[in-house]
Design a protein around this motif. Structure first.
Motif, mmCIF file in Angstrom:
data_model
loop_
_atom_site.group_PDB
_atom_site.id
_atom_site.type_symbol
_atom_site.label_atom_id
_atom_site.label_comp_id
_atom_site.label_asym_id
_atom_site.label_seq_id
_atom_site.Cartn_x
_atom_site.Cartn_y
_atom_site.Cartn_z
ATOM 1 N N GLY A 138 0.789 -1.218 0.000
ATOM 2 C CA GLY A 138 0.000 0.000 0.000
ATOM 3 C C GLY A 138 0.823 1.270 0.000
ATOM 4 N N GLU A 139 2.021 1.228 0.585
ATOM 5 C CA GLU A 139 2.809 2.443 0.749
ATOM 6 C C GLU A 139 4.095 2.466 -0.069
ATOM 7 O OE1 GLU A 139 3.567 2.806 4.877
ATOM 8 O OE2 GLU A 139 1.477 3.129 5.430
ATOM 9 N N ALA A 140 4.637 1.297 -0.399
ATOM 10 C CA ALA A 140 5.934 1.261 -1.084
ATOM 11 C C ALA A 140 5.875 0.561 -2.434
ATOM 12 C CB ALA A 140 6.980 0.582 -0.195
ATOM 13 N N GLY A 141 4.671 0.334 -2.964
ATOM 14 C CA GLY A 141 4.535 -0.185 -4.319
ATOM 15 C C GLY A 141 5.076 -1.578 -4.539
ATOM 16 N N LEU A 142 5.066 -2.430 -3.521
ATOM 17 C CA LEU A 142 5.661 -3.756 -3.646
ATOM 18 C C LEU A 142 5.065 -4.543 -4.809
ATOM 19 C CD1 LEU A 142 7.544 -5.964 -2.468
ATOM 20 C CD2 LEU A 142 5.621 -6.671 -1.011
ATOM 21 N N ASP A 143 3.759 -4.433 -5.008
ATOM 22 C CA ASP A 143 3.090 -5.227 -6.040
ATOM 23 C C ASP A 143 2.719 -4.423 -7.277
ATOM 24 O OD1 ASP A 143 1.230 -3.672 -4.748
ATOM 25 O OD2 ASP A 143 -0.342 -5.198 -4.766
ATOM 26 N N HIS A 188 13.247 -4.405 -8.207
ATOM 27 C CA HIS A 188 12.119 -3.601 -7.722
ATOM 28 C C HIS A 188 11.708 -4.033 -6.315
ATOM 29 C CE1 HIS A 188 8.228 -1.621 -7.408
ATOM 30 N NE2 HIS A 188 7.787 -2.777 -6.929
ATOM 31 N N VAL A 189 11.574 -5.323 -6.097
ATOM 32 C CA VAL A 189 11.121 -5.813 -4.793
ATOM 33 C C VAL A 189 12.101 -5.416 -3.698
ATOM 34 C CG1 VAL A 189 10.745 -7.919 -3.441
ATOM 35 C CG2 VAL A 189 9.697 -7.679 -5.696
ATOM 36 N N THR A 190 13.393 -5.524 -3.960
ATOM 37 C CA THR A 190 14.385 -5.143 -2.950
ATOM 38 C C THR A 190 14.301 -3.653 -2.631
ATOM 39 O OG1 THR A 190 15.856 -6.893 -3.768
ATOM 40 C CG2 THR A 190 16.824 -5.220 -2.338
ATOM 41 N N LEU A 191 14.171 -2.825 -3.653
ATOM 42 C CA LEU A 191 14.049 -1.383 -3.425
ATOM 43 C C LEU A 191 12.761 -1.056 -2.675
ATOM 44 C CD1 LEU A 191 15.335 -0.218 -6.900
ATOM 45 C CD2 LEU A 191 16.395 0.367 -4.711
ATOM 46 N N SER A 192 11.686 -1.744 -2.998
ATOM 47 C CA SER A 192 10.429 -1.524 -2.296
ATOM 48 C C SER A 192 10.554 -1.908 -0.827
ATOM 49 C CB SER A 192 9.308 -2.332 -2.959
ATOM 50 O OG SER A 192 8.097 -2.182 -2.252
ATOM 51 N N LEU A 193 11.202 -3.032 -0.538
ATOM 52 C CA LEU A 193 11.392 -3.442 0.856
ATOM 53 C C LEU A 193 12.298 -2.468 1.594
ATOM 54 C CD1 LEU A 193 11.813 -7.318 0.513
ATOM 55 C CD2 LEU A 193 9.726 -5.980 0.871
#
Length: 379
Positions: free
Chosen positions: A317-322, A335-340
């Protein structure tokens, strides 16, 4: 933060693009897809970010190590809990790496999706993710051409979700992440190899299992459902397993302590949990802990497992993980690492009682304050 991660990038353009991407992921953008992230960064199209995620020269695993160190530095605690879980990413078509029709806990049914296995770290200071792995089904690993088109590393072999979880747990322990417990749902808790791995790593665990799971007592096996059912009414106690969105989460609990066949300083436990309003709804857990551990402590660890569910909700919801628009192996992991990492920064800021929204870009002064707090300085 900039000084912590920028040395991972050889070129100045990649360093700047990384910081822009992180700031965009933390910005109050309604939908964090490539176009809207690019618009936030001042680009006319998403080509710069797409190049950064897919073709630029940098290692996502190195950034993952920086993420883990950052989380441990700010949230680390000797009683920390490592939490394993998975989440699905709904996709259309067949080109996105790892996609196939498979069960997605996010959707609650079989869908065309990718599945990622994640490792979170939780302590009294907060919770954040420290590792991730994309599940690559056999429909991919048995098709080398398909893997090459999605830039899957040469020689990639099929690994179950449980194998991916074991690898992440080993990486966390080898990296020195301070933790005492491992928690997971029944998919992982039922697997004896994962439980053995946790024990070999010197950690305790509280893991969900199915009601028909069997445990050895002496020379016989017993279903956990039978062991819990045989517990007298006087053994069931109402305990809170932590705070929820509506206050303390109260359930009725029973715990049966068993000896360890080889290690007298350890105890195995079979735990049952009943909903107060639905007494027929029972959940079952296996635990391993040192002698002297109380049922209240075990219940507390079970409650910590929900931190990863909250983490998925916040990161999406806040960091665009999906909300990514990449198809390749590199693109997904980057992308997933940067989102985390963005999610971890916001978690730490919250833990430090800093209102992130007040610092998000809106004026030059607020942007400077935001960058200063997060460690984002111009290069």
């Amino acid at each position: 933060m900039a000084g912590r991660i920028c040395w991972r990038f050889r070129r100045l353009e990649a360093k700047e693009r990384c910081l822009l991407y992180l700031k965009a992921l933390m910005a109050p953008i309604e939908r964090k897809n490539s176009w809207q992230l690019a618009e936030f960064a001042g680009d006319t199209d998403p080509s710069n970010f797409q190049h950064f995620l897919n073709r630029a020269c940098w290692e996502a695993d190195g950034l993952r190590n920086d993420l883990r160190r950052y989380v441990v530095e700010h949230l680390g605690d000797p009683d920390g809990v490592l939490i394993v879980d998975e989440t699905g990413f709904l996709k259309k078509g067949t080109k996105s790496v790892g996609v196939q029709r498979q069960y997605s806990g996010t959707a609650g049914r079989t869908e065309n999706c990718q599945v990622g296995v994640f490792l979170a770290y939780a302590s009294a200071k907060g919770h954040a993710f420290i590792d991730r792995a994309l599940y690559l089904p056999k429909s991919w690993t048995d098709n080398p051409q398909r893997c090459r088109e999605a830039w899957v590393p040469e020689g990639a072999e099929f690994a179950t979700k449980i194998q991916l979880a074991r690898r992440m747990l080993k990486r966390a322990v080898q990296a020195g992440a301070p933790a005492r417990w491992v928690a997971a749902d029944a998919l992982y808790g039922t697997d004896h190899r994962l439980r053995h791995c946790v024990e070999e790593l010197g950690l305790n665990y509280v893991l969900a299992v199915q009601k028909d799971h069997a445990v050895w007592i002496g020379q016989k096996t017993h279903r956990v459902e039978t062991l819990v059912t045989q517990q007298g009414a006087e053994t069931w106690r109402i305990l809170s397993c932590g705070e929820g969105s509506k206050g303390p989460r109260f359930y009725r609990w029973t715990a049966l302590a068993l000896g360890h066949p080889e290690k007298p300083h350890l105890r195995r436990w079979v735990i049952g949990r009943r909903n107060l309003g639905e007494p027929d709804k029972v959940a079952y857990f296996l635990a391993l802990a040192p002698v002297g551990t109380t049922p209240e402590q075990l219940v507390g660890v079970i409650g910590r497992r929900w931190a990863i569910e909250q983490g998925f909700q916040d990161a999406k919801g806040e960091a665009g993980l999906d909300q990514y628009e990449v198809r390749t192996w590199h693109g997904w992991h980057r992308h997933v690492t940067l989102s985390l990492l963005a999610h971890a920064v916001m978690t730490v800021l919250r833990a430090q009682a800093i209102d992130v929204k007040k610092m998000l870009p809106g004026s030059s002064g607020s942007l400077y304050t935001f960058k200063k707090r997060c460690g984002f300085y111009y290069l």
